[in-house]
Write an enzyme that holds these catalytic residues in place. Structure first.
Site, short mmCIF file in Angstrom:
data_model
loop_
_atom_site.label_atom_id
_atom_site.label_comp_id
_atom_site.label_asym_id
_atom_site.label_seq_id
_atom_site.Cartn_x
_atom_site.Cartn_y
_atom_site.Cartn_z
N ASP A 88 -13.50 -37.99 -3.83
CA ASP A 88 -14.02 -37.51 -2.45
C ASP A 88 -12.98 -37.93 -1.52
OD1 ASP A 88 -15.21 -36.72 -0.22
OD2 ASP A 88 -17.41 -37.25 -1.01
N TYR B 49 -14.63 -22.67 10.23
CA TYR B 49 -13.95 -22.97 9.07
C TYR B 49 -12.41 -23.10 9.71
CZ TYR B 49 -10.45 -21.82 5.32
OH TYR B 49 -9.52 -21.83 4.39
N THR C 271 -14.28 -24.52 1.48
CA THR C 271 -13.53 -22.86 1.84
C THR C 271 -14.75 -22.03 2.14
OG1 THR C 271 -13.52 -22.74 -0.57
CG2 THR C 271 -11.58 -23.59 0.45
N GLY D 212 -10.17 -26.76 -7.84
CA GLY D 212 -10.26 -25.46 -7.23
C GLY D 212 -9.10 -24.59 -7.74
N LYS E 84 -10.06 -26.63 10.16
CA LYS E 84 -8.79 -26.76 9.32
C LYS E 84 -7.55 -26.96 10.29
CE LYS E 84 -7.91 -25.65 5.68
NZ LYS E 84 -7.76 -26.47 4.27
N THR F 144 -4.42 -22.64 6.79
CA THR F 144 -4.88 -21.24 6.50
C THR F 144 -4.53 -20.32 7.56
OG1 THR F 144 -6.94 -19.74 6.43
CG2 THR F 144 -7.13 -22.11 7.54
N ASP F 145 -4.36 -19.23 7.37
CA ASP F 145 -3.97 -18.06 8.14
C ASP F 145 -5.21 -18.11 9.31
OD1 ASP F 145 -5.72 -17.16 6.18
OD2 ASP F 145 -5.36 -15.10 6.47
N ALA G 258 -10.78 -28.57 -0.22
CA ALA G 258 -11.38 -28.12 1.14
C ALA G 258 -12.77 -27.59 1.20
CB ALA G 258 -10.39 -26.75 1.77
N TRP H 298 -5.22 -15.43 1.84
CA TRP H 298 -5.88 -14.42 0.73
C TRP H 298 -5.57 -14.99 -0.44
CZ3 TRP H 298 -5.60 -8.78 2.92
CH2 TRP H 298 -6.25 -8.53 4.23
N1 LIG Z 1 -8.92 -19.17 -0.98
C1 LIG Z 1 -8.23 -18.55 0.18
O1 LIG Z 1 -8.07 -17.21 0.17
C2 LIG Z 1 -7.44 -19.24 0.98
C3 LIG Z 1 -6.98 -18.74 2.03
C4 LIG Z 1 -6.02 -19.56 2.96
C5 LIG Z 1 -5.93 -21.01 2.72
N2 LIG Z 1 -6.76 -21.63 1.90
C6 LIG Z 1 -6.60 -23.07 1.70
O2 LIG Z 1 -5.99 -23.21 0.61
C7 LIG Z 1 -6.58 -24.61 -0.05
C8 LIG Z 1 -7.22 -24.37 -1.49
O3 LIG Z 1 -8.09 -23.28 -1.40
P1 LIG Z 1 -8.96 -22.91 -2.73
O4 LIG Z 1 -8.98 -21.39 -2.65
O5 LIG Z 1 -8.23 -23.46 -4.00
O6 LIG Z 1 -10.22 -23.53 -2.80
P2 LIG Z 1 -11.44 -23.69 -3.54
O7 LIG Z 1 -11.35 -22.92 -5.04
O8 LIG Z 1 -12.50 -23.66 -3.01
O9 LIG Z 1 -11.16 -25.28 -4.05
C9 LIG Z 1 -11.21 -26.32 -3.15
C10 LIG Z 1 -11.83 -27.44 -4.08
O10 LIG Z 1 -12.10 -28.59 -3.02
C11 LIG Z 1 -13.11 -29.37 -3.37
N3 LIG Z 1 -13.67 -30.06 -2.62
C12 LIG Z 1 -14.54 -29.78 -1.39
N4 LIG Z 1 -14.88 -30.67 -0.75
C13 LIG Z 1 -14.35 -31.66 -1.29
C14 LIG Z 1 -14.02 -33.21 -0.97
N5 LIG Z 1 -14.76 -33.78 0.08
N6 LIG Z 1 -13.36 -33.89 -1.75
C15 LIG Z 1 -12.60 -33.57 -2.75
N7 LIG Z 1 -12.66 -32.40 -2.87
C16 LIG Z 1 -13.40 -31.38 -2.37
C17 LIG Z 1 -13.92 -28.19 -3.87
O11 LIG Z 1 -14.95 -28.56 -4.65
P3 LIG Z 1 -16.46 -27.98 -4.81
O12 LIG Z 1 -16.32 -26.70 -5.62
O13 LIG Z 1 -17.24 -29.03 -5.95
O14 LIG Z 1 -17.08 -28.03 -3.53
C18 LIG Z 1 -13.03 -27.24 -4.65
O15 LIG Z 1 -12.96 -27.70 -6.06
C19 LIG Z 1 -7.73 -25.09 0.94
O16 LIG Z 1 -7.01 -25.70 1.92
C20 LIG Z 1 -8.07 -23.58 1.73
O17 LIG Z 1 -8.68 -23.97 3.03
C21 LIG Z 1 -7.44 -20.61 0.73
#
Ligand SMILES: NC(=O)c1ccc[n+]([C@@H]2O[C@H](COP(=O)([O-])OP(=O)(O)OC[C@H]3O[C@@H](n4cnc5c(N)ncnc54)[C@H](OP(=O)(O)O)[C@@H]3O)[C@@H](O)[C@H]2O)c1
Length: 284
Positions: free
Chosen positions: A35, A124, A61, A10, A128, A100-101, A59, A149
């Protein structure tokens, strides 16, 4: 220190592996390799790699998608972190999980710190928050990092969407009444790298400092990249979505020695610098 990163495919997982492996052995496992909702697979990975700390960047997301797929969101965001917490505790490893926020409802005036009471608006956010609670209960040696963000290049994120909109040669309308903490992912990866060297277990807010509306963020992004497409300030209700989002989810920290991040504008400047450098690189 040996580190295992889950969700390594991710946006944040990739940056964490790239940053942390400069300093110590890091195993990055994407979803196909591990997983996190499979207890047997998690137990096996911990037995095989024996990390001192597991960093969970996996996650579900898709904030809008979670409204119609609550079971899938719960599996990745609640059950998975619970399994990781239980199994890392049994194995004697520390655990850092990312949250997350969107655990906040956005009704506060001013930034949220770790003492504010969460009250999520969306599936979501609920899943979380429940994941955080699992981790708190099941492994005392935990760090919960709430961030917001996220953006990086390449990567699916709000910044990328804004850049795609700029290609359309029309005025771009962006909500000015949604406020948060834009966070440049490599800055977050560095801060997590510093946090895990400490024993400051508990919940931490780590996000770009300052706070911005989506409109201010996009205006700064275009300015730094020399994009001349005009940006107009709109209202969030012009862009209906399945999930409700907090009007204000700016994050601040109450920890004195927190690994703080630079002001969000510095994140945008660094994002633009790296993006322009990559575009100007001669292709081989
Ligand atoms: N993006 C934002 O703006 C944001 C904001 C606040 C907090 N966060 C938090 O930051 C963290 C990282 O987010 P990110 O932006 O890097 O998200 P991302 O790019 O969607 O990456 C999440 C990764 O987790 C993988 N995944 C989903 N279900 C899984 C499972 N059961 N086992 C193993 N891997 C799994 C996904 O794989 P697939 O793609 O194959 O599903 C994806 O590669 C998360 O905890 C998110 O809640 C993100």
């Amino acid at each position: 220190m040996k580190i295992l990163v889950t969700g390594a495919g991710g946006l944040l997982g990739r940056a964490l592996v790239a940053h942390l492996e400069r300093g110590c052995p890091v195993i990055g496992l994407d979803r196909s390799a591990l997983d996190i909702s499979s207890k047997a697979a998690v137990r096996e990975a911990l037995g095989l790699h024996q990390p001192d700390i597991l960093i969970n960047a996996a996650a579900f997301t898709d904030v809008d998608g979670a409204e119609t797929q609550p079971d899938a969101a719960r599996k990745a965001n609640t059950i998975g972190p619970g399994i990781l917490a239980e199994q890392t505790c049994t194995a004697g490893s520390r655990l850092l999980t990312v949250s997350t926020d969107y655990v906040f409802d956005g009704n506060k005036e001013g930034p949220y710190d770790e003492n504010d009471i969460p009250s999520p608006l969306s599936v979501y956010g609920h899943t979380k928050l429940a994941g955080e609670e699992e981790v708190r209960h099941l492994n005392p040696k935990h760090f919960i990092v709430r961030t917001a963000w996220l953006y990086d290049s390449p990567g699916k994120c709000f910044a990328q969407t804004a850049l795609e909109l700029a290609g359309g040669n029309r005025e771009v309308r962006i909500a000015g009444d949604q406020r948060g903490s834009p966070t440049f992912v490599p800055h977050l990866a560095e801060a997590i790298g510093r946090l895990i060297l400490s024993d400051d277990f508990g919940t931490h807010h780590i996000a770009g400092s300052g706070g911005a509306s989506r409109f201010e963020f996009v205006r700064e992004l275009y300015c730094r990249l020399g994009i001349e497409t005009p940006v107009a300030e709109a209202q969030a209700r012009e862009f209906p979505s399945a999930a409700a989002r907090p009007a204000n989810s700016e994050l601040a920290t109450a920890w004195q020695d927190a690994p703080g991040l630079p002001p969000w504008r510095e994140g945008v400047a660094e994002f633009a610098r790296r993006k322009l450098a990559a575009e100007n690189e001669p292709s081989s």
